[in-house]
Design an enzyme around this catalytic site. Structure first.
Site, PDB file in Angstrom:
ATOM      1  N   SER A   1      31.578 -12.805 -19.720  1.00 45.80           N
ATOM      2  CA  SER A   1      31.593 -14.047 -20.720  1.00 45.80           C
ATOM      3  C   SER A   1      30.914 -13.510 -22.171  1.00 45.80           C
ATOM      4  O   SER A   1      31.803 -13.561 -22.367  1.00 45.80           O
ATOM      5  CB  SER A   1      31.051 -15.556 -20.112  1.00 45.80           C
ATOM      6  OG  SER A   1      32.801 -15.508 -18.889  1.00 45.80           O
TER       7      SER A   1
ATOM      8  N   ASP B   1      36.411 -20.910 -20.041  1.00 47.41           N
ATOM      9  CA  ASP B   1      36.083 -19.195 -19.525  1.00 47.41           C
ATOM     10  C   ASP B   1      37.128 -18.967 -18.069  1.00 47.41           C
ATOM     11  O   ASP B   1      36.699 -19.934 -17.555  1.00 47.41           O
ATOM     12  CB  ASP B   1      34.890 -20.026 -19.146  1.00 47.41           C
ATOM     13  CG  ASP B   1      33.622 -18.912 -19.598  1.00 47.41           C
ATOM     14  OD1 ASP B   1      34.379 -17.745 -18.166  1.00 47.41           O
ATOM     15  OD2 ASP B   1      32.869 -18.343 -19.904  1.00 47.41           O
TER      16      ASP B   1
ATOM     17  N   HIS C   1      34.170 -18.798  -9.873  1.00 44.94           N
ATOM     18  CA  HIS C   1      33.832 -17.775  -9.392  1.00 44.94           C
ATOM     19  C   HIS C   1      32.982 -18.221  -7.733  1.00 44.94           C
ATOM     20  O   HIS C   1      33.165 -17.466  -6.843  1.00 44.94           O
ATOM     21  CB  HIS C   1      31.819 -17.545  -9.221  1.00 44.94           C
ATOM     22  CG  HIS C   1      32.201 -16.463 -10.725  1.00 44.94           C
ATOM     23  ND1 HIS C   1      32.390 -15.107 -10.831  1.00 44.94           N
ATOM     24  CD2 HIS C   1      32.333 -17.210 -12.142  1.00 44.94           C
ATOM     25  CE1 HIS C   1      32.044 -14.673 -12.172  1.00 44.94           C
ATOM     26  NE2 HIS C   1      31.885 -15.457 -12.601  1.00 44.94           N
TER      27      HIS C   1
HETATM   28 MG    MG Z   1      31.303 -19.493 -20.720  1.00 43.16          MG
HETATM   29 ZN    ZN Z   2      32.643 -15.429 -15.114  1.00 43.52          ZN
END
Ligand code: MG
Ligand code: ZN
Length: 547
Positions: free
Chosen positions: A110, A57, A317
């Site tokens: 996501s 991710d 992030h």
């Molecule tokens: Mg994720």
């Molecule tokens: Zn994110």
């Protein structure tokens, strides 16, 4: 009816074009059928027995680069000349680039991105398992189940979080985690290993069985629920036949499917913390992956498994470069389990990709701390010193990033524990940063991080008064949307020059992401060039045969 107003000639033209297109399609189809690994007597390409989908991710191209730079070039790399699991996969298979964008906008989140991979259709922002029209669409996991395959979801975040949810739930928004938990049991993958216990406990969490209480307390997890009803999803899972596991030890005891493993109340530990606590009660991502392969691999009819390295995104992030490196290392260790398991098999397709890039991360050259001129022995120097004009980021930075002892989340929480109103003081922040990072951090820098500004988007009619101000971000302020976490971004900005690291956002970018795909050669031929996540999902789903 658009044709009604067309001139006869153009009708004829478009008709002959469609005929040509149809002929081309037929030709393409027969080529595909001929190249299939095993002919199943039908005019469609053969499937594979097992599909393992690995999702980093927030793992965009620059994040792949950070992992490889560290592994290959850090003076004290823990890899010591070994290739990363990612590069082993690349060596075995092929690499594509993919556009992750949703149906109608450029940047994805996501939920939408994983949904597109899962359902093989365009989806909308923040949706779970729905197409862009809002229809529920069967996911690749559900199709695999229908085909008699075993199925599994593994994540180091929590099982109700967007990425795993998109493979086994259908909800209009990712925030419906209670509903997602219930959906997960309806879809019923054979194996679910992650965090998220609080969505499975009834609102009055004391109302669970003694046996459940015993197992949860042995794992030292809190009995806190996020549910707003009295459903005990642990009991419901048990009634469906699931064995429950809440700790490393309890997971190790599992020898049969189905298994529901919930190893944290919310998110699982971050990679730095996990690597510093190898004897923790909580299993790490590589162990979850190994267990998943052990249990699913015994399946007679193959399996579909999704494994997520989910906190790469969170480090992105936060603009936390040291944590980002550690999350990539943790994911690579999980990928190594897959590479080892799949070695020598010709029946397994392994696909590694990201859902999007997070943070707009990059190493960058700067005017900060330009190295002194040096003399080089080479005969082309004409007596001139080697004196680049800028600081091009020495390799030692990779070791110094690796040396980070706490992720910014944990660092901030620890610095706050002595502070007023839940915030660090300049002194507590300075002390924490200097203790956790190999980059000196001054009191002046700490004071700058703690600045607050009026929030230009604050609406006194509807918003919580606490949101009237927000941590100060110098520029691109609108791209730092997670209000109080902006402190971490401000901290990152203060460390940027010394780290030779830049970040362009607190959210995601639309950078295309790599897709590494390894498996039987005839199957690989179907995956080409610059692709798109919905198409990739569609192709993967098509490999599963239900008849
Ligand atoms: Mg994720
Ligand atoms: Zn994110």
């Amino acid at each position: 009816m658009r044709l009604r107003f067309s001139a006869p000639l153009s009708v004829l033209f478009s008709a002959s074009l469609s005929a040509l297109f149809f002929a081309l399609l037929l030709a393409l189809f027969s080529v595909l059928s001929c190249s299939a690994a095993v002919s199943n007597g039908e005019d469609k390409p053969a499937g594979v027995r097992n599909i393992i989908l690995l999702i980093g991710d927030g793992m965009g191209p620059a994040q792949f680069g950070l992992l490889e730079s560290y592994a290959r070039r850090a003076p004290n790399s823990i890899y010591q000349g070994r290739p990363t699991a990612v590069s082993q996969l690349m060596q075995q298979g092929k690499v594509l680039l993919s556009d992750t964008g949703p149906h109608d906008v450029l940047v994805t989140d996501s939920a939408c991105s994983a949904t597109q991979l899962a359902i093989g259709e365009a989806s909308g922002s923040e949706m779970i398992g729905l197409n862009a029209r809002g229809d529920s669409v069967e996911t690749i996991l559900q199709k695999a189940k229908r085909a008699g395959m075993r199925t599994g979801l593994v994540s180091d975040t929590r099982i109700t979080h967007a990425t795993p949810a998109a493979f086994a739930a259908h909800q209009p928004h990712r925030r419906f985690e209670n509903e997602i938990a219930a959906d997960l049991l309806t879809t019923a993958p054979d194996l679910m290993l992650s965090g998220g216990l609080r969505y499975f406990l009834p609102q009055d969490a004391a109302n669970i069985s003694t046996e459940q209480q015993k197992k949860i307390s042995a794992a030292q997890l809190t009995l806190k629920s996020k549910r707003t009803d009295q459903r005990n999803l642990l009991s419901e899972a048990q009634q469906q036949g699931y064995a429950l596991a809440f700790s490393r030890e309890q997971l190790a005891q599992q020898q049969h499917l189905p298994v529901l493993g919930l190893f944290a109340s919310s998110a699982m530990d971050d990679a730095i913390y996990a690597s510093q606590n190898p004897d923790s009660i909580q299993p790490d991502l590589n162990e979850l992956t190994r267990k998943a392969l052990q249990l699913l691999g015994a399946s007679e009819h193959g399996f579909f498994l999704m494994v997520e390295g989910g906190q790469i995104d969170w480090a992105g992030h936060n603009n936390d470069a040291g944590a980002l490196l550690h999350e990539l290392l943790r994911f690579d260790a999980a990928i190594q389990e897959v590479v080892n398991w799949a070695a020598g098999r010709d029946d397994t397709l392994v696909v590694l990709t990201a859902d999007h890039e997070t943070g707009g991360f990059g190493f960058s050259y700067s005017a900060h701390d330009v190295p002194a001129a040096r003399t080089l022995p080479g005969n082309g120097m004409r007596g001139q010193a080697f004196a680049p004009n800028y600081n091009f980021a020495p390799l030692s930075l990779l070791d110094r990033l690796y040396a980070q002892k706490k992720g910014y989340y944990r660092l901030w929480a620890d610095a706050s524990s002595n502070g007023k109103k839940g915030l660090p003081t300049a002194d507590s922040l300075m002390a924490e940063v200097n203790a956790a990072l190999d980059f000196p951090f001054s009191r002046t820098q700490a004071e700058r991080v703690l600045r607050r500004d009026p929030n230009p988007h604050f609406d006194p009619q509807t918003d919580d008064p606490a949101g009237a101000t927000q941590p100060h971000i110098e520029d691109f302020s609108d791209f730092y949307v997670y209000r109080e976490e902006r402190y971490l971004n401000a901290l990152a900005r203060e460390l940027a020059s010394a780290q030779s690291v830049v970040w362009s956002t607190g959210t995601h970018t639309a950078a295309p992401v790599p897709v590494v795909i390894s498996g039987p050669e005839p199957i690989l031929q179907n995956f080409q060039g610059f692709t798109q996540h919905a198409k990739l999902g569609h192709q993967l789903k098509a490999l599963i045969k239900t008849d």
